[in-house]
Enzyme design. Sequence first.
Site, PDB file in Angstrom:
ATOM      1  N   TRP A  74      20.052 -26.365  -8.997  1.00 30.42           N
ATOM      2  CA  TRP A  74      20.257 -26.623 -10.426  1.00 30.42           C
ATOM      3  C   TRP A  74      21.244 -25.602 -10.978  1.00 30.42           C
ATOM      4  O   TRP A  74      21.088 -24.400 -10.778  1.00 30.42           O
ATOM      5  CB  TRP A  74      18.943 -26.499 -11.192  1.00 30.42           C
ATOM      6  CG  TRP A  74      18.050 -27.679 -11.013  1.00 30.42           C
ATOM      7  CD1 TRP A  74      18.153 -28.648 -10.062  1.00 30.42           C
ATOM      8  CD2 TRP A  74      16.909 -28.005 -11.811  1.00 30.42           C
ATOM      9  NE1 TRP A  74      17.158 -29.562 -10.207  1.00 30.42           N
ATOM     10  CE2 TRP A  74      16.365 -29.197 -11.278  1.00 30.42           C
ATOM     11  CE3 TRP A  74      16.287 -27.424 -12.918  1.00 30.42           C
ATOM     12  CZ2 TRP A  74      15.243 -29.807 -11.811  1.00 30.42           C
ATOM     13  CZ3 TRP A  74      15.169 -28.035 -13.453  1.00 30.42           C
ATOM     14  CH2 TRP A  74      14.656 -29.211 -12.909  1.00 30.42           C
ATOM     15  N   GLU A 112       9.469 -30.825 -33.391  1.00 30.97           N
ATOM     16  CA  GLU A 112       8.045 -30.906 -33.025  1.00 30.97           C
ATOM     17  C   GLU A 112       7.306 -29.583 -33.230  1.00 30.97           C
ATOM     18  O   GLU A 112       6.094 -29.513 -33.105  1.00 30.97           O
ATOM     19  CB  GLU A 112       7.906 -31.326 -31.548  1.00 30.97           C
ATOM     20  CG  GLU A 112       8.202 -32.795 -31.278  1.00 30.97           C
ATOM     21  CD  GLU A 112       9.654 -33.080 -30.944  1.00 30.97           C
ATOM     22  OE1 GLU A 112      10.528 -32.277 -31.337  1.00 30.97           O
ATOM     23  OE2 GLU A 112       9.917 -34.115 -30.293  1.00 30.97           O
ATOM     24  N   THR A 160      12.683 -36.799 -35.271  1.00 33.49           N
ATOM     25  CA  THR A 160      13.611 -36.207 -34.309  1.00 33.49           C
ATOM     26  C   THR A 160      14.887 -37.048 -34.371  1.00 33.49           C
ATOM     27  O   THR A 160      14.826 -38.221 -34.764  1.00 33.49           O
ATOM     28  CB  THR A 160      13.051 -36.257 -32.875  1.00 33.49           C
ATOM     29  OG1 THR A 160      12.861 -37.631 -32.534  1.00 33.49           O
ATOM     30  CG2 THR A 160      11.725 -35.533 -32.769  1.00 33.49           C
ATOM     31  N   LYS A 166      22.735 -31.091 -11.390  1.00 34.67           N
ATOM     32  CA  LYS A 166      22.037 -31.056 -10.098  1.00 34.67           C
ATOM     33  C   LYS A 166      23.071 -31.176  -8.993  1.00 34.67           C
ATOM     34  O   LYS A 166      23.592 -32.247  -8.722  1.00 34.67           O
ATOM     35  CB  LYS A 166      21.010 -32.181 -10.036  1.00 34.67           C
ATOM     36  CG  LYS A 166      19.906 -31.954 -11.047  1.00 34.67           C
ATOM     37  CD  LYS A 166      18.894 -33.067 -11.080  1.00 34.67           C
ATOM     38  CE  LYS A 166      17.914 -32.767 -12.197  1.00 34.67           C
ATOM     39  NZ  LYS A 166      17.605 -33.883 -13.054  1.00 34.67           N
TER      40      LYS A 166
HETATM   41  P1  ADP Z   1      16.991 -33.013 -31.288  1.00 35.85           P
HETATM   42  O1  ADP Z   1      16.266 -33.328 -30.023  1.00 35.85           O
HETATM   43  O2  ADP Z   1      17.132 -34.142 -32.167  1.00 35.85           O
HETATM   44  O3  ADP Z   1      18.205 -32.150 -31.110  1.00 35.85           O
HETATM   45  P2  ADP Z   1      15.735 -30.806 -32.587  1.00 35.85           P
HETATM   46  O4  ADP Z   1      16.662 -30.578 -33.679  1.00 35.85           O
HETATM   47  O5  ADP Z   1      14.304 -30.704 -32.785  1.00 35.85           O
HETATM   48  O6  ADP Z   1      15.927 -32.211 -32.080  1.00 35.85           O
HETATM   49  O7  ADP Z   1      16.226 -29.929 -31.391  1.00 35.85           O
HETATM   50  C1  ADP Z   1      15.393 -29.277 -30.509  1.00 35.85           C
HETATM   51  C2  ADP Z   1      16.155 -28.888 -29.291  1.00 35.85           C
HETATM   52  O8  ADP Z   1      17.317 -28.137 -29.629  1.00 35.85           O
HETATM   53  C3  ADP Z   1      15.370 -27.982 -28.368  1.00 35.85           C
HETATM   54  O9  ADP Z   1      14.491 -28.712 -27.555  1.00 35.85           O
HETATM   55  C4  ADP Z   1      16.487 -27.316 -27.577  1.00 35.85           C
HETATM   56  O10 ADP Z   1      16.930 -28.141 -26.523  1.00 35.85           O
HETATM   57  C5  ADP Z   1      17.591 -27.199 -28.592  1.00 35.85           C
HETATM   58  N1  ADP Z   1      17.617 -25.849 -29.151  1.00 35.85           N
HETATM   59  C6  ADP Z   1      17.131 -25.420 -30.316  1.00 35.85           C
HETATM   60  N2  ADP Z   1      17.394 -24.116 -30.498  1.00 35.85           N
HETATM   61  C7  ADP Z   1      18.058 -23.687 -29.403  1.00 35.85           C
HETATM   62  C8  ADP Z   1      18.608 -22.443 -28.977  1.00 35.85           C
HETATM   63  N3  ADP Z   1      18.573 -21.354 -29.720  1.00 35.85           N
HETATM   64  N4  ADP Z   1      19.187 -22.404 -27.768  1.00 35.85           N
HETATM   65  C9  ADP Z   1      19.253 -23.497 -26.986  1.00 35.85           C
HETATM   66  N5  ADP Z   1      18.791 -24.710 -27.335  1.00 35.85           N
HETATM   67  C10 ADP Z   1      18.195 -24.800 -28.537  1.00 35.85           C
END
Ligand code: ADP
Length: 541
Positions: free
Chosen positions: A444, A331, A186, A439
């Site tokens: 929210w 993940e 990540t 918040k």
């Molecule tokens: P990082 O936490 O490093 O950004 P990832 O690349 O795995 O890791 O990103 C996952 C996160 O990206 C998700 O938990 C979410 O918050 C965000 N995300 C992914 N796709 C979308 C989407 N289509 N819309 C909103 N948020 C998204």
Amino acid sequence: MKGLMMQQPLLVSTLLTHAERHHGEREIVSKRVEGDIHRYRYRDLAQRARRMANALAGLGVLSGDRVATLAWNGYRHMELYYAVSGSGAVLHTLNPRLHLDQIVYMIEHAEDRILFFDVDLLPVVQAIAPRLTKPMVYVAMTDRTHVPPCDLPEPVLCYEDLIDACDDDFEWPDLDENDASSLCYTSGTTGNPKGVLYSHRSTVLHTFATALPDALSCSAWDTILPVVPMFHVNAWGLPYVACMVGAKLVFPGPWLKGESLYELIESEGVTMSAGVPTVWQGLLAYVNDHQHSFSSMRRTVIGGAPCPPAMIAEFQEVHCVDVLHAWGMTELSPLGTVCSLKPCQISMPPDERVAIQARQGRAVFGIDMKIVGDDGQEMPWDNASTGELMVRGQWVVDSYFGSAEAPVHRDGWFPTGDIAKIDSDGFMQITDRAKDVIKSGGEWISSIAIENVASQHPDVASAVCIGARHRKWDERPLLLIVKKPGSAVVGDELLAFFEGKVARWARPDAVVFIDSVPLGATGKVLKNRLRDQFQDYFLTA
Ligand code: ADP
């Protein structure tokens, strides 16, 4: 009573042998680091992957060893996807845009033994090499004439020399389908990066699900251009999907600017692409400025960050390119949901349809999801209640690699850290990441909802909403805007634009114009950096 069917393990190598036998003629086109175009076919890919598997064996790579790459999207990287995983080792793709400290941390944590790199990334390799505590084998992913002079502690091997020195007589081993196939970390926006170790089984199941019609709908008719990097969650699985369905593949290399992408899309007849919203901003700006149109592209997958409805509308209504908005995480290998419409939604007026497509969509088969409140109780699917999104499924992380921490799930569900609501048709909508939610006086406010409205304004190039500290309300929304070139729009006009679009208390209190939005290594907005910069805005204004 047991079923009486063949037991065949789900292995990454089977995707390649399928592509070689059934789609051997299909092309893979790569824009190389050197700037030229390389073409070959799936059968060449398979043959060279076997040669590379022999080369890896010759270098002493054993089952389970980690082999790292620092590389863009290209055919040699694709060969490593199959040669490394197929022979039982673990492919560890590194993101070259990360901070050097993080890259060093990941290499050391993963105990990588070999590092394959694209030659333009040599400066990154040279910067990290002296900091590595274990011996490393370095391989430059090019031919002998293009290996640059390298200042590294060990001699540098040449990729094409390795291939030339080996024959393609190699049998992919019959591995256990639960063996590890690849490793992604990540990006570590909170704390050190965490390793997610995919298995052959999870990867192949994810590939089946990703290709389905209501997911990314990939077939032998497609020409797929993955803009999403192969170092970011395996390019969302597209290098595997392409082999499974026999799609033509087009790799952009490091050339990700609008002009270069557009030329490749047009010259290769790309039908489908995939990337984060910030990449599409660049492409759309180029296409609009030059009054171009897309002649072959039918759809594009947008995910990794919320896709603003204005972008969906522009792709669909101006350019006749359908948008598939998808949500996922490292993940989750990464695919969780895709916003493909149901039949009853097709005849909706365009505005309503786009509003639905701006949601992150329905769970693909293999992923189950729910939202829970602070007490852990499941919340209703009423498109109003929001809670933390929890998921489970065959390609969801169970525990992080090399981590002393307990399994990451709660009662068999993985807490995503995203806040979402779900409607009665099962369409999920992320309202915020838990750490980005605003918040305000016990309520929210969704920063994404505010950004979506702002990005519909014709003078707005990018919009980011953050919570800034407030004496009375704890936090209030502050809107940060990058204007389109030449725009003279003022803050009050933008605030007035929210009239009737969101509840009065949820509207931003102020607008600040900024020159550009800071982006992280995967093209996502670095909201923490903006929060650090502007958190006292309302206290000092
Ligand atoms: P990082 O936490 O490093 O950004 P990832 O690349 O795995 O890791 O990103 C996952 C996160 O990206 C998700 O938990 C979410 O918050 C965000 N995300 C992914 N796709 C979308 C989407 N289509 N819309 C909103 N948020 C998204």
